[in-house]
Write a protein that holds these residues in place. Structure first.
Motif, PDB file in Angstrom:
ATOM      1  N   PRO A 136       0.835  -1.197   0.000  1.00 19.17           N
ATOM      2  CA  PRO A 136       0.000   0.000   0.000  1.00 19.17           C
ATOM      3  C   PRO A 136       0.873   1.251   0.000  1.00 19.17           C
ATOM      4  O   PRO A 136       2.007   1.228   0.496  1.00 19.17           O
ATOM      5  CB  PRO A 136      -0.810  -0.123   1.290  1.00 19.17           C
ATOM      6  CG  PRO A 136      -0.686  -1.540   1.709  1.00 19.17           C
ATOM      7  CD  PRO A 136       0.640  -2.013   1.201  1.00 19.17           C
ATOM      8  N   VAL A 137       0.346   2.328  -0.536  1.00 18.98           N
ATOM      9  CA  VAL A 137       1.107   3.568  -0.682  1.00 18.98           C
ATOM     10  C   VAL A 137       0.298   4.710  -0.082  1.00 18.98           C
ATOM     11  O   VAL A 137      -0.928   4.770  -0.235  1.00 18.98           O
ATOM     12  CB  VAL A 137       1.388   3.859  -2.173  1.00 18.98           C
ATOM     13  CG1 VAL A 137       1.986   5.258  -2.367  1.00 18.98           C
ATOM     14  CG2 VAL A 137       2.319   2.798  -2.753  1.00 18.98           C
ATOM     15  N   ILE A 138       0.981   5.616   0.607  1.00 18.00           N
ATOM     16  CA  ILE A 138       0.370   6.861   1.045  1.00 18.00           C
ATOM     17  C   ILE A 138       1.056   7.999   0.301  1.00 18.00           C
ATOM     18  O   ILE A 138       2.285   8.075   0.262  1.00 18.00           O
ATOM     19  CB  ILE A 138       0.446   7.053   2.575  1.00 18.00           C
ATOM     20  CG1 ILE A 138      -0.223   8.374   2.983  1.00 18.00           C
ATOM     21  CG2 ILE A 138       1.883   6.975   3.094  1.00 18.00           C
ATOM     22  CD1 ILE A 138      -0.419   8.512   4.494  1.00 18.00           C
ATOM     23  N   CYS A 139       0.252   8.850  -0.324  1.00 12.40           N
ATOM     24  CA  CYS A 139       0.785   9.983  -1.086  1.00 12.40           C
ATOM     25  C   CYS A 139       0.305  11.275  -0.445  1.00 12.40           C
ATOM     26  O   CYS A 139      -0.902  11.509  -0.325  1.00 12.40           O
ATOM     27  CB  CYS A 139       0.334   9.911  -2.541  1.00 12.40           C
ATOM     28  SG  CYS A 139       0.997  11.248  -3.573  1.00 12.40           S
ATOM     29  N   LYS A 140       1.238  12.086  -0.019  1.00 12.91           N
ATOM     30  CA  LYS A 140       0.928  13.363   0.612  1.00 12.91           C
ATOM     31  C   LYS A 140       0.956  14.460  -0.446  1.00 12.91           C
ATOM     32  O   LYS A 140       1.969  14.694  -1.088  1.00 12.91           O
ATOM     33  CB  LYS A 140       1.935  13.673   1.721  1.00 12.91           C
ATOM     34  CG  LYS A 140       1.648  14.971   2.475  1.00 12.91           C
ATOM     35  CD  LYS A 140       2.738  15.291   3.484  1.00 12.91           C
ATOM     36  CE  LYS A 140       2.770  14.294   4.614  1.00 12.91           C
ATOM     37  NZ  LYS A 140       3.757  14.679   5.655  1.00 12.91           N
ATOM     38  N   LEU A 141      -0.183  15.119  -0.639  1.00 14.28           N
ATOM     39  CA  LEU A 141      -0.292  16.254  -1.553  1.00 14.28           C
ATOM     40  C   LEU A 141      -0.090  17.515  -0.723  1.00 14.28           C
ATOM     41  O   LEU A 141      -0.882  17.811   0.172  1.00 14.28           O
ATOM     42  CB  LEU A 141      -1.671  16.256  -2.212  1.00 14.28           C
ATOM     43  CG  LEU A 141      -1.848  17.090  -3.463  1.00 14.28           C
ATOM     44  CD1 LEU A 141      -1.275  16.342  -4.666  1.00 14.28           C
ATOM     45  CD2 LEU A 141      -3.325  17.382  -3.701  1.00 14.28           C
ATOM     46  N   PHE A 142       1.003  18.229  -0.978  1.00 17.52           N
ATOM     47  CA  PHE A 142       1.303  19.424  -0.193  1.00 17.52           C
ATOM     48  C   PHE A 142       0.368  20.552  -0.622  1.00 17.52           C
ATOM     49  O   PHE A 142       0.424  21.016  -1.756  1.00 17.52           O
ATOM     50  CB  PHE A 142       2.758  19.846  -0.377  1.00 17.52           C
ATOM     51  CG  PHE A 142       3.747  18.800   0.043  1.00 17.52           C
ATOM     52  CD1 PHE A 142       3.835  18.405   1.371  1.00 17.52           C
ATOM     53  CD2 PHE A 142       4.575  18.188  -0.883  1.00 17.52           C
ATOM     54  CE1 PHE A 142       4.741  17.429   1.764  1.00 17.52           C
ATOM     55  CE2 PHE A 142       5.477  17.215  -0.506  1.00 17.52           C
ATOM     56  CZ  PHE A 142       5.565  16.832   0.819  1.00 17.52           C
ATOM     57  N   ARG A 143      -0.467  20.982   0.284  1.00 18.70           N
ATOM     58  CA  ARG A 143      -1.424  22.039  -0.051  1.00 18.70           C
ATOM     59  C   ARG A 143      -0.755  23.415  -0.084  1.00 18.70           C
ATOM     60  O   ARG A 143      -1.030  24.214  -0.962  1.00 18.70           O
ATOM     61  CB  ARG A 143      -2.580  22.030   0.947  1.00 18.70           C
ATOM     62  CG  ARG A 143      -3.540  20.871   0.753  1.00 18.70           C
ATOM     63  CD  ARG A 143      -4.236  20.925  -0.600  1.00 18.70           C
ATOM     64  NE  ARG A 143      -5.347  19.972  -0.687  1.00 18.70           N
ATOM     65  CZ  ARG A 143      -6.261  19.981  -1.639  1.00 18.70           C
ATOM     66  NH1 ARG A 143      -6.175  20.858  -2.620  1.00 18.70           N
ATOM     67  NH2 ARG A 143      -7.228  19.088  -1.643  1.00 18.70           N
ATOM     68  N   GLN A 144       0.096  23.691   0.885  1.00 23.36           N
ATOM     69  CA  GLN A 144       0.876  24.930   0.834  1.00 23.36           C
ATOM     70  C   GLN A 144       2.210  24.613   0.164  1.00 23.36           C
ATOM     71  O   GLN A 144       2.947  23.735   0.620  1.00 23.36           O
ATOM     72  CB  GLN A 144       1.083  25.509   2.229  1.00 23.36           C
ATOM     73  CG  GLN A 144      -0.197  26.013   2.875  1.00 23.36           C
ATOM     74  CD  GLN A 144       0.059  26.852   4.114  1.00 23.36           C
ATOM     75  OE1 GLN A 144       1.135  27.415   4.307  1.00 23.36           O
ATOM     76  NE2 GLN A 144      -0.938  26.951   4.964  1.00 23.36           N
ATOM     77  N   VAL A 145       2.487  25.312  -0.919  1.00 19.83           N
ATOM     78  CA  VAL A 145       3.652  25.020  -1.748  1.00 19.83           C
ATOM     79  C   VAL A 145       4.673  26.135  -1.585  1.00 19.83           C
ATOM     80  O   VAL A 145       4.332  27.328  -1.589  1.00 19.83           O
ATOM     81  CB  VAL A 145       3.238  24.882  -3.230  1.00 19.83           C
ATOM     82  CG1 VAL A 145       4.450  24.645  -4.112  1.00 19.83           C
ATOM     83  CG2 VAL A 145       2.228  23.741  -3.388  1.00 19.83           C
ATOM     84  N   ASN A 146       5.938  25.743  -1.463  1.00 15.98           N
ATOM     85  CA  ASN A 146       7.036  26.691  -1.341  1.00 15.98           C
ATOM     86  C   ASN A 146       8.107  26.363  -2.375  1.00 15.98           C
ATOM     87  O   ASN A 146       8.272  25.205  -2.761  1.00 15.98           O
ATOM     88  CB  ASN A 146       7.664  26.611   0.056  1.00 15.98           C
ATOM     89  CG  ASN A 146       6.710  27.011   1.151  1.00 15.98           C
ATOM     90  OD1 ASN A 146       6.511  28.186   1.418  1.00 15.98           O
ATOM     91  ND2 ASN A 146       6.106  26.028   1.803  1.00 15.98           N
ATOM     92  N   PRO A 147       8.844  27.362  -2.817  1.00 17.05           N
ATOM     93  CA  PRO A 147       9.983  27.072  -3.696  1.00 17.05           C
ATOM     94  C   PRO A 147      10.991  26.176  -2.979  1.00 17.05           C
ATOM     95  O   PRO A 147      11.198  26.292  -1.769  1.00 17.05           O
ATOM     96  CB  PRO A 147      10.575  28.459  -3.972  1.00 17.05           C
ATOM     97  CG  PRO A 147       9.452  29.416  -3.743  1.00 17.05           C
ATOM     98  CD  PRO A 147       8.644  28.819  -2.632  1.00 17.05           C
ATOM     99  N   GLY A 148      11.594  25.280  -3.722  1.00 17.62           N
ATOM    100  CA  GLY A 148      12.575  24.370  -3.149  1.00 17.62           C
ATOM    101  C   GLY A 148      11.952  23.039  -2.779  1.00 17.62           C
ATOM    102  O   GLY A 148      10.731  22.886  -2.707  1.00 17.62           O
ATOM    103  N   ILE A 149      12.809  22.077  -2.513  1.00 14.43           N
ATOM    104  CA  ILE A 149      12.333  20.749  -2.166  1.00 14.43           C
ATOM    105  C   ILE A 149      11.824  20.739  -0.727  1.00 14.43           C
ATOM    106  O   ILE A 149      12.462  21.286   0.184  1.00 14.43           O
ATOM    107  CB  ILE A 149      13.446  19.697  -2.377  1.00 14.43           C
ATOM    108  CG1 ILE A 149      12.914  18.282  -2.141  1.00 14.43           C
ATOM    109  CG2 ILE A 149      14.652  19.982  -1.498  1.00 14.43           C
ATOM    110  CD1 ILE A 149      13.863  17.198  -2.585  1.00 14.43           C
ATOM    111  N   ASN A 150      10.667  20.155  -0.512  1.00  5.77           N
ATOM    112  CA  ASN A 150      10.088  20.074   0.825  1.00  5.77           C
ATOM    113  C   ASN A 150      10.967  19.171   1.693  1.00  5.77           C
ATOM    114  O   ASN A 150      11.405  18.106   1.247  1.00  5.77           O
ATOM    115  CB  ASN A 150       8.675  19.505   0.729  1.00  5.77           C
ATOM    116  CG  ASN A 150       7.916  19.566   2.036  1.00  5.77           C
ATOM    117  OD1 ASN A 150       8.233  18.857   2.973  1.00  5.77           O
ATOM    118  ND2 ASN A 150       6.904  20.410   2.085  1.00  5.77           N
ATOM    119  N   PRO A 151      11.251  19.550   2.943  1.00  2.00           N
ATOM    120  CA  PRO A 151      12.119  18.711   3.788  1.00  2.00           C
ATOM    121  C   PRO A 151      11.552  17.313   4.013  1.00  2.00           C
ATOM    122  O   PRO A 151      12.321  16.368   4.229  1.00  2.00           O
ATOM    123  CB  PRO A 151      12.228  19.499   5.101  1.00  2.00           C
ATOM    124  CG  PRO A 151      11.121  20.497   5.062  1.00  2.00           C
ATOM    125  CD  PRO A 151      10.879  20.801   3.633  1.00  2.00           C
TER     126      PRO A 151
END
Length: 446
Positions: free
Chosen positions: A155-170
């Motif tokens: 099974p897979v969980i995919c997190k859709l980042f609602r607040q988006v920022n420049p750069g790779i999310n930590p």
């Protein structure tokens, strides 16, 4: 597009992930990708009601009236059709699953969606097809659980980042790096989606939009496991020691995977200044803290001149609720985004690893307040034993010279308790006694 923005201005403030409550949205579309699915688009919507402005990810679909779940309905689209949130629509979720499992690209290089499939061990790879369900209770993001439609695959969980920022999310950066090194204390990384767009100021940027990882079915988090053990009076020392070893293993691996540096005077000043600012707020909102003010400042002053370990990348928001108890991997650490309220630029910087240790100690302490038990002394004894075992496991694994001075740990733990006193006073006044009791132990009077 104007009608859609008007509908979004009504719909978005009702969503848990919307961050500017109490203000009228001021929305503009920064990016608009037409996807390879019927009437499906992915938008980046900027809200200038906040300062600085917040950029939101909003996937949308156009569907027939009456065919979408009520909570997904955004507004009318004309011709007996409506705009809806695409996270509950199979056309979008099937496409998202294909992206994170196999990769893909939409749009031109300067204005593109790019998906990357990340390698995982053979026994931790996703299924060819899966059915999606939105995870309930999410606050700052939207997560989808993909369960295999038969056949092999995790099974897979995919997190859709609602607040988006420049750069790779930590969350993407740190977990991917740890998983690539074979760490068993994080889930297998499955894939990610990044976007490239041009800001209203004309600056080309890119940032993380989604991250998928292995989902552990039917497991509990460490908070629930610890609560049950404390309520039953079950010894937790061995489990807590193993958790300390996992946290230490994370810190060692992060120090090897990312640059570290010796803290300078400016670094110390920034950390101590944050402690002082939080204390000032607490003293104005929590009158019971006033007698402890000078003792708290004494602890901070002692830490400011103590020995500090090298700064490194850390989890940043570690507590028992961010850890899963899995039968195969043991303790598994999640959610490396850091504190959501801290600016993204701060969360990407090297920090003091002791911050994570203090967060876990405070989380154990909350067990004593959450367990309904007539014998408070017994629960308190359980907490102390768990905390000491956690520290033993951490120290044995992290090795000499990494942990830092005890005065530094005391200050971070105290700062966390001060923050908790503010939070509980504002939100759960009946719980404020938990951090106040901790402050009394960490900064005793007389």
């Amino acid at each position: 597009m104007g009608d859609l923005l008007d509908s979004l201005a009504v719909w978005m403030p009702r969503q848990r992930w919307y961050g500017t409550k109490g203000r009228d949205p001021q929305l503009t579309v920064v990016a608009d990708w037409t996807l390879d699915a019927p009437d499906t688009r992915l938008l980046l919507v900027r809200d200038d009601a906040a300062a600085p402005a917040i950029l939101y990810q909003v996937p949308v679909v156009v569907r027939a009236e009456g065919s979408v779940p009520p909570g997904s309905l955004i507004g009318a689209a004309g011709d007996a059709r409506v705009w809806a949130d695409a996270t509950t629509d199979a056309a979008f979720t099937d496409l998202l699953y294909a992206w994170v499992c196999a990769g893909g690209t939409v749009g031109a290089p300067e204005d593109a969606l790019t998906a990357f499939a990340l390698s995982a061990a053979a026994d931790r790879r996703p299924a060819a097809r899966a059915t999606a369900r939105v995870l309930s209770g999410e606050q700052s993001n939207t997560s989808l659980i993909f369960r295999p439609d038969g056949g092999a695959g995790v099974p897979v969980i995919c997190k859709l980042f609602r607040q988006v920022n420049p750069g790779i999310n930590p969350d993407v950066e740190l977990q991917s790096a740890l998983a690539a090194r074979g760490a068993a204390f994080v889930p297998a990384a499955i894939g990610e989606v990044r976007g490239s767009w041009v800001t209203p100021e004309g600056v080309p940027v890119s940032g993380s939009l989604a991250f998928a990882q292995e989902f552990f079915e039917g497991v509990e988090d460490a908070w629930r496991v610890a609560l049950d053990a404390a309520a039953a009076g079950v010894d937790f020392a061995a489990r807590a020691q193993a958790l300390g070893a996992s946290v230490a293993g994370m810190h060692v691996a992060l120090a090897e995977a990312f640059p570290t540096r010796v803290p300078d005077a400016a670094d110390r000043h920034a950390v101590v200044g944050a402690w002082e600012r939080r204390l000032s707020i607490a003293l104005s909102e929590v009158p019971a803290l006033q007698p402890y003010a000078q003792r708290i400042r004494d602890v901070y002053a002692s830490a400011a001149t103590a020995e500090w370990p090298p700064l490194q990348r850390v989890h940043g928001d570690l507590h028992l609720g961010q850890v899963l108890d899995t039968p195969r991997n043991g303790w598994v650490l999640l959610d490396f985004e850091g504190e959501p309220l801290r600016p993204i630029a701060e969360r990407l910087q090297p920090d003091v690893a002791v911050r994570d240790v203090a967060g876990m100690l405070r989380s154990f302490d909350y067990v004593s307040g959450a367990v309904a038990d007539d014998d408070g002394a017994a629960v308190r004894t359980w907490v102390i034993a768990a905390q000491q075992a956690f520290l033993r496991g951490y120290a044995e694994t992290v090795g000499p010279g990494r942990r830092g001075d005890d005065a530094l740990l005391a200050a971070f733990e105290l700062d966390k308790a001060v923050y908790e006193a503010i939070y509980e006073t504002r939100n759960r006044p009946d719980w404020v006694g938990i951090p106040l009791a901790a402050i009394g132990r960490l900064a005793p009077l007389g």
